[in-house]
Design a protein around this motif. Structure first.
Motif, short mmCIF file in Angstrom:
data_model
loop_
_atom_site.label_atom_id
_atom_site.label_comp_id
_atom_site.label_asym_id
_atom_site.label_seq_id
_atom_site.Cartn_x
_atom_site.Cartn_y
_atom_site.Cartn_z
N UNK A 235 6.87 6.86 53.24
CA UNK A 235 7.26 6.27 54.20
C UNK A 235 6.02 5.84 55.24
N UNK B 185 5.67 2.29 56.71
CA UNK B 185 5.84 2.01 58.24
C UNK B 185 4.90 2.67 58.91
N UNK B 186 3.80 3.31 58.42
CA UNK B 186 2.88 3.89 59.45
C UNK B 186 3.53 5.19 59.92
N UNK B 187 3.04 5.24 61.28
CA UNK B 187 3.40 6.35 62.13
C UNK B 187 4.75 6.42 62.42
N UNK B 188 5.41 5.20 62.46
CA UNK B 188 7.17 5.06 62.51
C UNK B 188 7.81 5.69 61.49
N UNK B 189 7.16 5.30 60.28
CA UNK B 189 7.48 5.71 58.91
C UNK B 189 7.72 7.33 58.96
N UNK C 297 7.54 9.23 61.60
CA UNK C 297 8.48 9.71 62.67
C UNK C 297 9.92 9.72 62.06
N UNK C 298 10.39 8.68 61.20
CA UNK C 298 11.60 8.71 60.78
C UNK C 298 11.88 9.66 59.69
#
Lengths: 364, 486
Positions: free
Chosen positions: B415, B419-423, B425-426
């Motif tokens: 992830x 998606x980087x840090x968004x990944x 987080x998710x």
């Protein structure tokens, strides 16, 4: 009967409402209010808080009078045809608000992190945690929302930094705003408090029914505290004019922070904020799931999948960021009507239809 | 011929013997001893490897063949037989079960009943400290594979008649004996009853291991996190009993299960309670930090280097870029390569004898790591990240939770690469939602964090001094919350 997995106590309800209310608003609200009201925007936030507080009182009284959620009793209060019309309208409202929040969420993530990413890909990806959370039931959603206290405590460092590093005197002159502007600002702020109207959909699930009003009011008070803080920080750091030209003033404040080992703290804050928005979307989605369950007596993976697909399609229909923002203003007014006006109108109806409500309970 | 396992025993010895022969045909190690008893022919069946021949010779045969031996029909009631347990058996299946359990079974002509003598002598090892749960202070004894011995170990710590044990037999074929221990007056009867109902509902061929039992009873089949925590340490099991939990021991296994369990227990060790609270708290916080590193560090490395390199200060970014410039692969490939190498070394080290395992670990880690950097496959920083992640994972005291964290780390890395840090987080949101939704025998797995419980925080991130830590954890809903009466 409420499912045991869905029952939540007062503390969990407070967390659930707070997490649903605070989301996009904390980023968008300072700009909107500075444009609309100027430096007195914080007064509009407080007026809006009182306004939605009236909504919480009305919903509490309505639910108590009915002995069930206001939504569940619509066909009894308004008659079957009209009850169904309003039920569908409320469900459409929840679809609309979920999709608009999702759309704005995606746009912020695109601006913040991935300018070239596809909207649909991001929408689907960002919806997954909310849908997963909703699939686990109201209690899990409310428990997860407990993270909001930690997230908001960390995110609060951003406005705090703005207030400390800025000049709070930019807020002057205080109270030199017309009533008209304040009212208009309050209506625009109303959208940031949406989430409280979910009380209209849940009642049997709530264990501390006697503290319903206090819980709703508590969530509004906490949201107000953060919104006012974000507003004051934006004015203090950027002055009374510039925040109106910044898309997300709070985001810009976070960009001014750097630590010895982390140059761009805003990216880490972004990660936390993503989780905060997930809780907002899951709040509206579980409201929608509950509404569908109440009206159609279905609750399974298929209904949740259909709700998720409808939300994504509605988000895509919403169009561009500008269109979504315009729709957000509109849905804010609709939300206030749903949360304040609608229950206020239903209250006398419920009083008049006491007998029918009693019969309805006996027939259950 | 006998009709089958459920049939009643006959008065005809040959008939009964034939019935037993049919069922135990080709079974290894079954012996029979023919004797003349009170003017009747009789046969004593037993499993050679599982009984004490001394007991049979001296206490069973010696007494039965003596002049003042008991009347066969009254054998069960006779007090003079120098054997602890004698049971009267009426059915063929009871006879077979007793023989398979390692008891000696006597069948006599003219008597339509059999008698079993508890003369088991199962092989057992000595009591040692568990290899995977070593502690510096505190007792160094662990459970062994015998339920009776383990029962004695628990009893040696808890000299109270309130200590109770319920015995169950699970597995239609394995007939595994399961002992469920609890302290009466502390353990919640609802939890005992729930466990009772669940274990009785287990209908399976064999439920011979504690983990197997946990999967059958615990539910949540698709989680990688253990819902019943296992320990081989006697002091830990006793501590769990004193907290109002149930402790499950399975005959043949040294691992005990504590029910219900919470995630936070994975970061607690027996040593925490044998040293001063402040020192223990610092170590506990270190473990939480290690948990965070083990879960997120590789994912953060990938996210930062792939998408958010601007978060790194310039003074650090330049040397990092220099080392990365020699690596032809993107950070995710680099990280996966090194993580897989690390996992391979770790697994190969576990399966080998300990001196060779250590050598493989050291040689594999040093040589492969150095060679990988020299070959330009991975960067120096990646070696540090993987080594730190691996070491941090070893700090987690509970093996199963450490394993779960190792597994969860990989989807988070994917992830992060997408998606980087968004990944991250998710992924974290999904992970924590999953953890929050878990229940251990109906009790919330993530207590005291979700739902929040202030009282239980006294023994979570930090550990408060014993004088303050007077209440038992709420997870097991004990009947007495306070440990001491004021």
């Amino acid at each position: 009967m409420s499912n045991d997995l869905d029952s939540i106590n007062s503390g969990q309800l407070l967390t659930f409402l707070f997490a649903t209310e605070v989301g996009i608003g904390i980023l968008v609200l300072p700009r909107t209010l500075i444009k609309e009201v100027g430096t007195g925007g914080w007064i509009s936030i407080i007026i809006a808080a009182f306004l939605v507080g009236i909504g919480v009182i009305c919903i509490t009284l309505l639910n108590r009078m009915i002995g069930d959620s206001g939504f569940a009793a619509l066909p009894i209060l308004l008659g079957k045809p009209l009850g169904w019309v309003f039920s569908v309208a409320l469900m459409l409202y929840l679809v609309a608000i979920s999709s608009i929040v999702l759309n704005l969420f995606v746009e912020v993530v695109r601006i913040w992190f991935f300018p070239a990413a596809s909207r649909l890909t991001l929408m689907l990806f960002l919806l997954v945690p909310s849908v997963y959370m909703v699939s686990k039931g109201l209690r899990v959603v409310a428990l997860f929302d407990g993270f909001m206290y930690l997230i908001m405590a960390l995110l609060a460092l951003v406005p705090l930094h703005g207030i400390i590093d800025g000049n709070i005197l930019f807020l002057r002159p205080v109270l030199q705003v017309t009533i008209g502007k304040l009212t208009s600002g309050a209506l625009k702020s109303g959208v940031s408090f949406l989430g409280f109207e979910l009380l209209l959909f849940f009642y049997p699930e709530i264990l501390g029914k006697k503290r319903l009003f206090l819980t709703g009011a508590g969530s509004i008070a906490m949201a107000t505290f953060f919104y006012v803080g974000a507003f004051i920080a934006a004015i203090a750091l950027f002055g009374p004019v510039q925040p109106a030209h910044l898309t997300y003033p709070l985001l810009e404040i976070s960009r001014t922070i750097s630590l010895p080992i982390v140059e761009r703290v805003d990216l880490l804050f972004g990660g936390l904020w993503v989780t905060a928005i997930t809780t907002t979307i899951s709040g509206f989605l579980i409201g929608l799931v509950k509404a569908v369950e109440t009206r159609f007596h279905v609750r399974n993976r298929i209904s949740l999948t259909v709700i998720s697909i409808v939300t994504v399609i509605a988000s895509l229909i919403t169009g561009s960021f500008a269109e979504a923002e315009a729709l957000a203003d509109m849905i804010g007014i609709v939300g206030l009507a749903v949360g304040v006006v609608f229950p206020a109108v239903l209250l006398p109806v419920a009083w008049l239809r006491k007998g029918a409500i009693k019969k309805w309970h006996q027939s259950k | 011929m006998a009709e089958g396992r459920e049939s009643n025993l006959s008065k005809d010895l040959r008939y009964n013997e034939a019935g037993i022969d049919t069922i135990v045909k080709d079974c290894p190690g079954i012996a029979r001893h023919r004797l003349r008893l009170q003017k009747r022919d009789a046969v004593l069946f037993f499993m050679e490897a599982l009984v004490s021949k001394d007991f049979i010779q001296r206490d069973v045969l010696g007494y039965l063949l003596s002049q003042d031996g008991p009347v066969l029909r009254d054998l069960e009631r006779y007090n003079n037989v120098p054997i602890g347990t004698i049971n009267k058996l009426d059915h063929m299946d009871q006879v077979i079960d007793a023989i398979m359990d390692g008891q000696a079974v006597l069948i006599a002509d003219g008597v339509n009943q059999a008698f079993s003598f508890k003369v088991n002598k199962k092989p057992q090892r000595s009591i040692e400290e568990p290899a995977t749960e070593k502690d510096i202070r505190g007792p160094h004894n662990g459970f062994i594979e015998r339920l009776e011995a383990n029962t004695a170990l628990i009893q040696s710590y808890l000299k109270t008649p309130a200590l109770k044990m319920r015995r169950y037999e699970t597995g239609l074929r394995s007939k595994t004996t399961v002992g469920v221990f609890y302290i009466e007056g502390l353990a919640n009867p609802k939890i005992i009853d729930e466990f009772d109902a669940k274990i009785k509902a287990v209908k399976t061929d064999s439920a011979f291991s504690p983990s197997y039992l946990e999967e059958l009873i615990g539910g949540h089949a698709w989680t990688t996190f253990p819902l019943f925590y296992s320990t081989e340490r006697v002091d830990k099991a006793v501590a769990y009993l004193l907290e109002g939990r149930l402790v499950i021991l399975v005959d043949g296994f040294p691992q005990s299960l504590s029910v219900p369990s919470a995630f936070v227990m994975a970061l607690q060790t027996a040593d925490d309670y044998n040293i001063r609270a402040i020192a223990a708290s610092v170590i506990r916080l270190l473990r939480f930090g290690a948990l965070f590193i083990s879960l997120f560090l590789p994912a953060l490395y990938i996210a930062i280097l792939t998408f958010h390199y601007e978060t790194i200060p310039l003074s650090l970014l330049i040397p990092l870029a220099e080392t990365r410039s020699k690596v032809p692969f993107p950070p995710v490939v680099e990280a996966f390569t090194m993580e897989l190498i690390f996992e391979v070394i770790r697994e190969s080290g576990i399966r080998l004898p300990s001196p060779i395992g250590q050598t493989v670990g050291v040689v594999g880690g040093l040589v492969l790591g150095q060679a990988a950097v020299a070959a330009g496959i991975v960067s120096n920083v990646m070696i540090i990240v993987v080594a730190l992640t691996g070491m941090a994972n070893f700090i987690i005291p509970n093996f199963e939770v450490a394993l779960a964290i190792r597994l969860v780390r990989f989807p988070l890395m994917i992830l992060a690469a997408m998606f980087g840090i968004v990944g991250i987080s998710v992924g974290s949101t999904i992970l924590f939602t999953h953890l929050i939704s878990l229940k251990s025998l109906g009790q919330p797995y993530m207590i005291p964090f979700f739902p929040f419980n202030l009282r239980d925080l006294k023994d979570a991130f930090i550990i408060m001094p014993a004088a303050i830590r007077r209440s038992r954890p709420t997870l097991a809903q004990p009947q007495q919350y306070r440990r001491k009466k004021n």
